[in-house]
Design a protein around this motif. Structure first.
Motif, mmCIF file in Angstrom:
data_model
loop_
_atom_site.group_PDB
_atom_site.id
_atom_site.type_symbol
_atom_site.label_atom_id
_atom_site.label_comp_id
_atom_site.label_asym_id
_atom_site.label_seq_id
_atom_site.Cartn_x
_atom_site.Cartn_y
_atom_site.Cartn_z
ATOM 1 N N LEU A 107 0.840 -1.202 0.000
ATOM 2 C CA LEU A 107 0.000 0.000 0.000
ATOM 3 C C LEU A 107 0.873 1.249 0.000
ATOM 4 C CD1 LEU A 107 -2.641 1.564 0.335
ATOM 5 C CD2 LEU A 107 -2.408 1.283 2.804
ATOM 6 N N THR A 110 2.702 1.809 -3.338
ATOM 7 C CA THR A 110 1.852 2.301 -4.429
ATOM 8 C C THR A 110 1.525 3.774 -4.236
ATOM 9 O OG1 THR A 110 -0.110 1.523 -3.272
ATOM 10 C CG2 THR A 110 0.735 0.119 -5.012
ATOM 11 N N LEU A 111 1.473 4.209 -2.993
ATOM 12 C CA LEU A 111 1.169 5.622 -2.771
ATOM 13 C C LEU A 111 2.409 6.503 -2.882
ATOM 14 C CD1 LEU A 111 -1.331 5.251 0.189
ATOM 15 C CD2 LEU A 111 -1.878 5.887 -2.151
ATOM 16 N N PHE A 112 3.549 5.942 -2.490
ATOM 17 C CA PHE A 112 4.769 6.761 -2.461
ATOM 18 C C PHE A 112 5.448 6.874 -3.825
ATOM 19 C CE2 PHE A 112 5.644 5.593 2.236
ATOM 20 C CZ PHE A 112 4.935 6.691 2.657
ATOM 21 N N LEU A 113 5.566 5.741 -4.492
ATOM 22 C CA LEU A 113 6.485 5.686 -5.632
ATOM 23 C C LEU A 113 5.745 5.840 -6.954
ATOM 24 C CD1 LEU A 113 8.640 2.626 -4.528
ATOM 25 C CD2 LEU A 113 8.925 5.020 -3.922
ATOM 26 N N ASN A 114 6.474 6.279 -7.951
ATOM 27 C CA ASN A 114 5.937 6.217 -9.297
ATOM 28 C C ASN A 114 6.674 5.128 -10.051
ATOM 29 O OD1 ASN A 114 8.383 7.370 -9.681
ATOM 30 N ND2 ASN A 114 7.694 8.887 -11.134
ATOM 31 N N ASN A 144 -2.217 -5.757 -7.697
ATOM 32 C CA ASN A 144 -2.537 -4.359 -7.428
ATOM 33 C C ASN A 144 -1.301 -3.480 -7.611
ATOM 34 O OD1 ASN A 144 -4.117 -2.264 -6.735
ATOM 35 N ND2 ASN A 144 -4.252 -2.726 -4.565
ATOM 36 N N CYS A 147 -0.235 -3.078 -11.287
ATOM 37 C CA CYS A 147 -0.994 -2.048 -11.999
ATOM 38 C C CYS A 147 -0.370 -0.679 -11.828
ATOM 39 C CB CYS A 147 -2.408 -1.974 -11.445
ATOM 40 S SG CYS A 147 -3.524 -3.000 -12.342
ATOM 41 N N LYS A 148 0.105 -0.414 -10.639
ATOM 42 C CA LYS A 148 0.557 0.936 -10.348
ATOM 43 C C LYS A 148 2.031 1.137 -10.691
ATOM 44 C CE LYS A 148 0.034 5.037 -8.872
ATOM 45 N NZ LYS A 148 0.118 5.673 -7.572
#
Lengths: 951, 166
Positions: A107, A110-114, A144, A147-148
């Motif tokens: 989680l 996925t929020l921190f990294l590109n 999940n 995907c990101k």
């Protein structure tokens, strides 16, 4: 009270401990919630960051604690602070075998990294491992992240596993694998192009959820390439049919609707597949009709499906029955109290209107209500609808409305959009040039900084070219009315720069043309402008050039030039300006007003801005002089190709400075053209006049030493160049016209097809029984009524009706007989357009009262106007090739050294902008074609007058 | 495609922010601020839709719903249907409500990861994946169960720092 309740909850949760948040986190959230200011919040968060930085590196942190730290990091970052120090810890957490920690880690990453972050490389391995896990929840978590965070480079690393998962036993995994593959396709179509067939296969999955998920990628694929998927039409239709017949398990119901989200997706896909394809569409009619009938219109989701049906019906090959059903639904939407439904209704109306224009007819009042609605979203949507409905007969009302609305909005983005729409509509449909100018004035006044400069140049050209051929009086009337209005407006504070440019140009060109205003009055106004906007160099340049023109016209007319003291001081001030462009203009001005009447008339002939200029590219008029110089022992000219080494460099410099000269130092390309137009000189003649002597002074430098130059020489030099190098490609313009004709011919054909329908509509509006006629006319005129702000009066409706009947600006003559006496109401019919009327002179007033005439005459006029446009646009474009040709001749090497450096910069900057002319030309061509279409077929203009407003 | 999901409280504090295309932290903050700015300027009893071109680029639309102290905001492009997205918000909130029994703002603050778990079941990679709140609940419960059990099975604490020292 809210606070108390939540505190109670906090305590309950604290004791519960179910989610394992510590008191610390609780306190953090609370103190942030209570923070009085952003600064206080920042302070709290920063200290939290410090705490976390310290804690997170401590050895042997319990799992639960570690999870909380990571969550706190995420929280901190959500509040807008940098938590990058903790990224590595989140990455490490993904390696953990414990599902709780692993999921938390995933989680966080996925929020921190590109997808391009350096740390991704550390995760890919874990993802690969997890995709193979026995535990499907771990697989889902990994998918999940895939995907990101998977990018084009890392797709191959996980692709085999993801493809394998398409056949996983759990439907949740299959669904997510499809989505992941879809994501890959979005990111890099080429890397998964061989796998696209998998989507088709999965469409037949046993699980409806998986099938539903497959629709997402298929929708994208079909959007890109419709034809490869036509074979699926039957499948999609049968799936939709089964869903509509409730053959899916009950668990897919939502609010008593069978799988509505899947229905919506399917309808979207069908709309794509059936667009313009009669055969495919025929498969769909039954099922869409079924859905129309079965859909529950009381629930929100039911209406969503209904809306999608309308979209589908309006996209596929039209079917009368379905269109009728769609119109019924729209009526329901518009009558609803819910703003959401009204919004959807307006949107749907906009879609349907292309197919059955009469639908709007029934809903005019509802549409007007939406226009008056306080809800901004609804209002904008309604304007969008009106924009789609605009025709030459209702353009005045609609644009008027739009401008009124535009004035009151602050959102610059939308303001720009609506301003450009106003301009677009006005350019396309303007009933008269006069109206066009008035409208443009309003747009400029209120959104001048937001519209493109091209619009301003179109306006200037319109004023200069006027109505076209025969009607010279009308032209001059147009100009004097423009001048009059500008002289009035000019005093207003804070006008947009672009608008001032137009004003200055028009005043310079035509300020004294009709003799109504004295030169000293106009020049005074121009000086005021230059004073008031002393920061705006472009406006000042325009003002100076306008002054120059006014003086020249005075001289040419044999009057004594009367330079006002403020004007004199302005000239003095600007001659020392930091802007070289301004300086040059002022010096030019000073040089030119010293000349005699004959000379100035050649330099700046009056009202010749649109005239073609012939160029003597070989400068043959210089031959004598060159000969003389050679005889006196001057160096002969060596063509560029024959030069080498050192000379090449100086030539290059000269080229640059030459371009610079031609650019006239102003960044805006079109602006530059204006100057050139202004400085019109019939070339090659007048060899003996003083003016030519001046030119020769300039030319002399070309052969002289680099250092040889004086300011006076440079002034005259540049002015002569300005005039000489303008090229007007005659062939180009005729080409353009013929192309446009072709295009308009095509469009005309399609127009003819629908016009009987329109006529039928008009007849049904006016030809029925007296009762229905009355109804139709009273509703038919609601719009003009609303625009003139008399809507409130419901009493005295009989007189209202009388006035309304005549309100439309151009009732078709053949239909007039059916209405009330109209001649008397002439003035009242013009009433809503009082501003317009102000500047109209008697003859024009008369023509607006006799709309039939206006309709027939103004249309070709507008055409004429726009057909000329591309031609002159072209001349602007052609200038550049010619200027570089000229520079080969090494004309101004005298100036070269002095300005090389700056010249280099400026040309570099100016060139791209010059080339951007290309698309503009295309635009105007297209527009031209459209305008022709509007104007050429008079049958389309008159009969459908009332329908036009809302039909 | 869904571009972003946000939950913002009535004071403008973000409670959940998920962007399906990567954006920098600063950009995210800017977007959240501008969305909130627009939301609070909207009157009651108007539509739940907005065109968001000026904030999220061309063809962006925004659907929001106001529950007690929270705004739920979905941003998406032309491929979705506004009314349907409105129902999607409904599904999301219904699920939260089932999950937390009368959900309130604090549940959301303190159960950040759970919130994400739920959202990930509904929207996956920007596409709507599941719209039945019963199904979502089932998936979420299964995850929590497994998480809880994995917690109790692993007796030896395996900490990050322990892993680091290896």
């Amino acid at each position: 009270m809210e606070q108390l309740k939540t505190i109670g909850r906090e305590l309950a949760m604290g004791s519960q401990g179910g989610f394992g948040q510590s008191k610390e986190f609780l306190d953090l959230v609370k103190s942030i919630g209570e923070a009085r200011s952003k600064a206080e919040e920042d302070r709290i968060v920063l200290s939290e960051i410090e705490t976390l930085k310290r804690r997170i590196v401590e050895p042997d942190i319990p799992r639960r604690k570690m999870k909380e730290y990571i969550i706190r990091l995420v929280y901190v970052e959500m509040l807008g602070h940098d938590a990058s120090f903790g990224y590595i810890h989140a990455v490490k957490m993904t390696h953990n075998d414990n599902l709780l920690l692993k999921r938390t880690g995933y989680l966080a990453v996925t929020l921190f990294l590109n997808e391009d972050h350096d740390l991704i490389i550390l995760i890919v391995n874990t993802i690969q491992k997890d995709l193979k896990s026995d535990n499907y929840l771990i697989v889902c978590a990994a998918l999940n992240v895939v995907c990101k965070l998977i990018n084009e480079e890392t797709i191959p690393a996980v692709l085999p596993q993801v493809v394998e998962l398409l056949g996983h036993s759990k439907e949740a995994v299959r669904k997510k694998a499809i989505m992941a593959l879809h994501r890959f396709y979005q990111k890099s179509p080429s890397s998964v192009s061989h796998l696209v067939s998998n989507f088709r296969k999965r469409l037949c999955d046993n699980d409806p959820g998986v099938m539903g998920a497959t629709l997402c990628p298929l929708f994208d694929l079909i959007t890109i390439d419709v034809n490869s998927y036509k074979d699926l039409v039957v499948s999609f239709v049968s799936i939709l049919k089964q869903i509509a017949e409730r053959r899916l398990p009950k668990s897919y119901d939502y609010h008593q609707m069978p799988a509505p989200f899947i229905q919506i997706k399917l309808l979207k896909i069908l709309a794509l597949l059936g667009s313009g394809d009669k055969q495919a569409s025929e498969h769909m009619y039954t099922v869409v009709g079924d859905i129309f009938r079965k859909c529950d219109s009381s629930s929100n989701i039911g209406n969503a499906v209904l809306y999608e049906c309308i979209s589908c019906v309006s996209a596929i090959y039209p079917n009368a029955k379905l269109l009728e059903a769609a119109a019924d639904v729209i009526a329901r939407f518009l009558k609803s109290d819910s703003h959401n439904l009204k919004y959807m209704g307006i949107d749907a109306l906009g879609r349907l209107i292309k197919l059955s224009p009469e639908v709007a007819e029934q809903h005019q009042l509802a549409v007007i209500d939406c226009l008056e609605d306080p809800d901004d979203t609804l209002k904008r949507k309604t304007f969008e609808l009106l924009y789609k409905m605009t025709k030459s007969s209702n353009v005045e009302v609609i644009v008027d409305r739009m401008i009124d609305y535009m004035i009151n909005i602050n959102d610059n983005h939308y303001k720009t959009e609506i301003a450009s729409r106003c301009v677009e509509l006005a350019e396309q449909f303007a009933p008269s040039n006069h109206w066009f100018i008035q409208t443009m004035n309003r747009v400029f006044e209120h959104a001048g900084d937001l519209v493109k400069s091209k619009v301003a140049h179109n306006l200037m050209r319109l004023i200069a070219e006027g109505f076209g051929e025969e009607d010279d009086t009308a032209d001059s009337q147009l100009r004097s009315s423009a001048v009059e209005s500008y002289l009035r407006i000019i005093g207003e504070p804070k006008l947009p720069s672009l608008f001032l440019q137009v004003i200055c140009w028009v005043l310079g060109e035509y300020g004294t043309a009709d003799g109504k205003f004295s030169a000293s009055y106009v020049t005074g106004k121009l000086c005021d402008v230059a004073d008031a906007y002393s920061n705006d160099e472009i406006v000042k340049s325009y003002a100076v050039t306008a002054l120059m023109k006014l003086f020249v016209f005075e001289i040419a007319a044999g009057r004594k030039v009367d330079i006002l003291p403020e004007c004199q001081s302005l000239i003095e001030e600007l001659s020392a300006s930091h802007s070289t462009d301004l300086q040059q203009r002022v010096y030019e001005l000073q040089a030119i007003i010293g000349l005699d009447a004959h000379a100035v008339e050649c330099i700046l002939p009056s009202d010749a801005s649109c005239e073609d200029i012939e160029i003597d590219k070989n400068l043959s008029f210089l031959n004598d002089y060159v000969q003389q110089s050679l005889e006196k022992g001057a160096q002969p000219y060596i063509p560029e190709s024959e030069r080498s080494g050192m000379l090449d460099i100086s030539n290059f410099q000269a080229k640059i400075s030459m371009k610079l000269q031609l650019m006239v130092l102003v960044p805006e390309p079109s602006y530059h053209r204006e100057v050139q137009q202004a400085a019109t000189v019939p070339s090659s003649s007048d060899t003996g006049s003083s003016e030519v002597k001046l030119r020769l002074d300039g030319v002399q430098k070309k052969w002289g030493r680099p250092t040889y130059s004086s300011s006076a020489a440079s002034t005259s030099n540049s002015s002569s160049q300005n005039t000489v190098y303008e090229v007007t490609p005659v062939d180009g313009s005729s080409n353009v016209n013929s192309k446009a004709r072709e295009a308009s011919y095509d469009l005309k054909k399609t127009q003819v097809e629908i016009s009987p329908e329109k006529q039928k509509l008009a007849a049904s509006l006016f030809g029925g029984t007296s009762k229905s006629e009355r109804r139709a006319s009273s509703t038919g005129h609601k719009v003009p009524k609303g625009s003139s702000h008399v809507l409130k009066s419901t009493a005295g409706s009989t007189t209202d009706v009388l006035v309304e009947k005549t309100t439309p600006v151009q009732p078709p003559p053949d239909l007039l007989d059916l209405g009330e006496p109209t001649i008397k109401d002439g003035p009242s019919s013009v009433d809503p357009f009082k501003q317009l009327e102000e500047l109209l002179d008697p003859t024009q007033l008369g023509s607006s009262a006799n709309p039939g005439i206006v309709g027939s005459t103004s249309a070709p006029d507008i055409m004429q106007l726009y057909s000329d446009k591309p031609a002159s646009g072209q001349s602007g474009g052609f200038m550049y090739p010619s200027s570089s040709n000229r520079s080969d001749d090494n004309l101004v090497s005298g100036l070269a050294n002095a300005t090389t450096d700056s010249a280099h910069n400026i040309t570099a900057a100016a060139h791209p902008s010059q080339f951007s002319k290309g698309p503009n030309l295309k635009d105007s061509l297209e527009k031209d074609a459209l305008v022709r279409q509007m104007g050429v077929t008079p049958s389309s203009q008159n009969p459908n007058l009332f329908k036009d407003l809302l039909g | 495609m869904i571009k972003a999901v946000m939950v913002i409280n009535t004071q403008g504090k973000p409670r959940l922010a998920k962007f399906y295309d990567f954006l920098t932290v600063d950009k995210q903050q800017e977007l959240i601020r501008s969305v909130f700015g627009v939301l609070c300027s909207r009157a009651e009893n108007v539509s739940n839709f907005m065109e968001a071109d000026s904030i999220f680029g061309p063809d962006s639309r925004l659907v929001y719903k106001h529950y007690a102290t929270l705004y739920f905001v979905f941003v998406f492009d032309t491929c979705e249907n506004e009314l349907a997205v409105l129902d999607l918000i409904q599904v999301f909130v219904e699920t939260l409500d089932k999950c937390f029994r009368n959900v309130c703002e604090l549940d959301i603050v303190f159960n950040y990861s759970k919130l994400h778990t739920i959202l990930d079941e509904i929207v996956f990679g920007g596409q709507v994946l599941e719209t039945s709140s019963a199904e979502i609940m089932k998936a979420v419960e299964e995850i929590s169960k497994l998480e809880a059990s994995s917690n109790s099975i692993t007796l030896v604490p395996k900490t990050v720092s322990g892993w680091r020292n290896r």
